[in-house]
Design an enzyme around this catalytic site. Sequence first.
Site, PDB file in Angstrom:
ATOM      1  N   GLY A 251       0.850  -1.179   0.000  1.00 25.22           N
ATOM      2  CA  GLY A 251       0.000   0.000   0.000  1.00 25.22           C
ATOM      3  C   GLY A 251       0.883   1.225   0.000  1.00 25.22           C
TER       4      GLY A 251
ATOM      5  N   SER B 155       5.522  -5.518  -1.617  1.00 24.04           N
ATOM      6  CA  SER B 155       5.550  -4.103  -1.975  1.00 24.04           C
ATOM      7  C   SER B 155       6.036  -3.282  -0.783  1.00 24.04           C
ATOM      8  CB  SER B 155       4.173  -3.674  -2.475  1.00 24.04           C
ATOM      9  OG  SER B 155       4.214  -2.393  -3.053  1.00 24.04           O
ATOM     10  N   ALA B 156       5.185  -2.444  -0.183  1.00 22.96           N
ATOM     11  CA  ALA B 156       5.595  -1.651   0.977  1.00 22.96           C
ATOM     12  C   ALA B 156       6.119  -2.535   2.105  1.00 22.96           C
ATOM     13  CB  ALA B 156       4.426  -0.805   1.471  1.00 22.96           C
TER      14      ALA B 156
ATOM     15  N   HIS C 138       8.244  -3.450  -7.735  1.00 23.15           N
ATOM     16  CA  HIS C 138       7.539  -3.054  -8.967  1.00 23.15           C
ATOM     17  C   HIS C 138       8.534  -2.446  -9.977  1.00 23.15           C
ATOM     18  CE1 HIS C 138       3.678  -3.327  -6.739  1.00 23.15           C
ATOM     19  NE2 HIS C 138       4.302  -2.657  -5.788  1.00 23.15           N
TER      20      HIS C 138
ATOM     21  N   GLU D 144       7.981  -7.197 -10.990  1.00 24.53           N
ATOM     22  CA  GLU D 144       6.740  -7.833 -10.577  1.00 24.53           C
ATOM     23  C   GLU D 144       6.739  -9.317 -10.966  1.00 24.53           C
ATOM     24  OE1 GLU D 144       3.396  -5.533 -11.915  1.00 24.53           O
ATOM     25  OE2 GLU D 144       3.646  -4.154 -10.230  1.00 24.53           O
TER      26      GLU D 144
END
Length: 236
Positions: A90, A122-123, A159, A194
Amino acid sequence: MMQLLLISNSTMPGEAYLDYPKHEIKKFLGDSVKRALFIPYAAVTFSFDEYEQKVGERFSELGFEIKGIHRYDDPVKAVREAEAIVVGGGNTWQLVRMMHEQNLMPEIKKRVEEGVPYIGWSAGSNVACPYLKTTNDMPIVDPLGFDCCGMIPFQINPHYLDANPEGHGGETREQRIEEFLEANKEIFVAGLREGTMFKLADGKLSLIGSRSCRIFKHGEVPVELTEKDDLTFLMK
């Protein structure tokens, strides 16, 4: 020995949520973990309850229970008692701010160093690094400091993209990373594309996925490494 599964992204185009990494998550947690502590603080446009439910549905299919840290009166105690720690993606800036507010960074690092499995995407992968500085998202809040957990000594850019979209004239991701390296000459940056993830187990760091990762270091030509390569040098 630390056990880390650091995933670039949660969802590939046309797939269900957390579909592509689900088998790796299952193998990574194994049979000893029954419940994982989930940190949903990166959610901005939806609630922590919704995030917990979304992740919990996928993990329940794999045989694991998820409980969000926001449900505990004492978040630090929740980390200290966790069987496994899962940090969702997020907005990294909000995630880091709330982790600093709750004083979770050192507690998570300590637990992972004790052998508690850690999964992030991700985060959630970003905060395993020494710093916030190689995230892609907007600084929507003051993060109260750029230091993160530092469970790995290198930075991840999740990403990672090789080029800009057609018609876009701004800097490429590689140019942005080169700017970071100019100001942080001593550290490696891994461009994690990704559909891929890093796994640290038994003291060995490896890449999982069909795509290569791009490794950057100040003053050196970037290199492409694959799941056939040993990436443990990044941990030194």
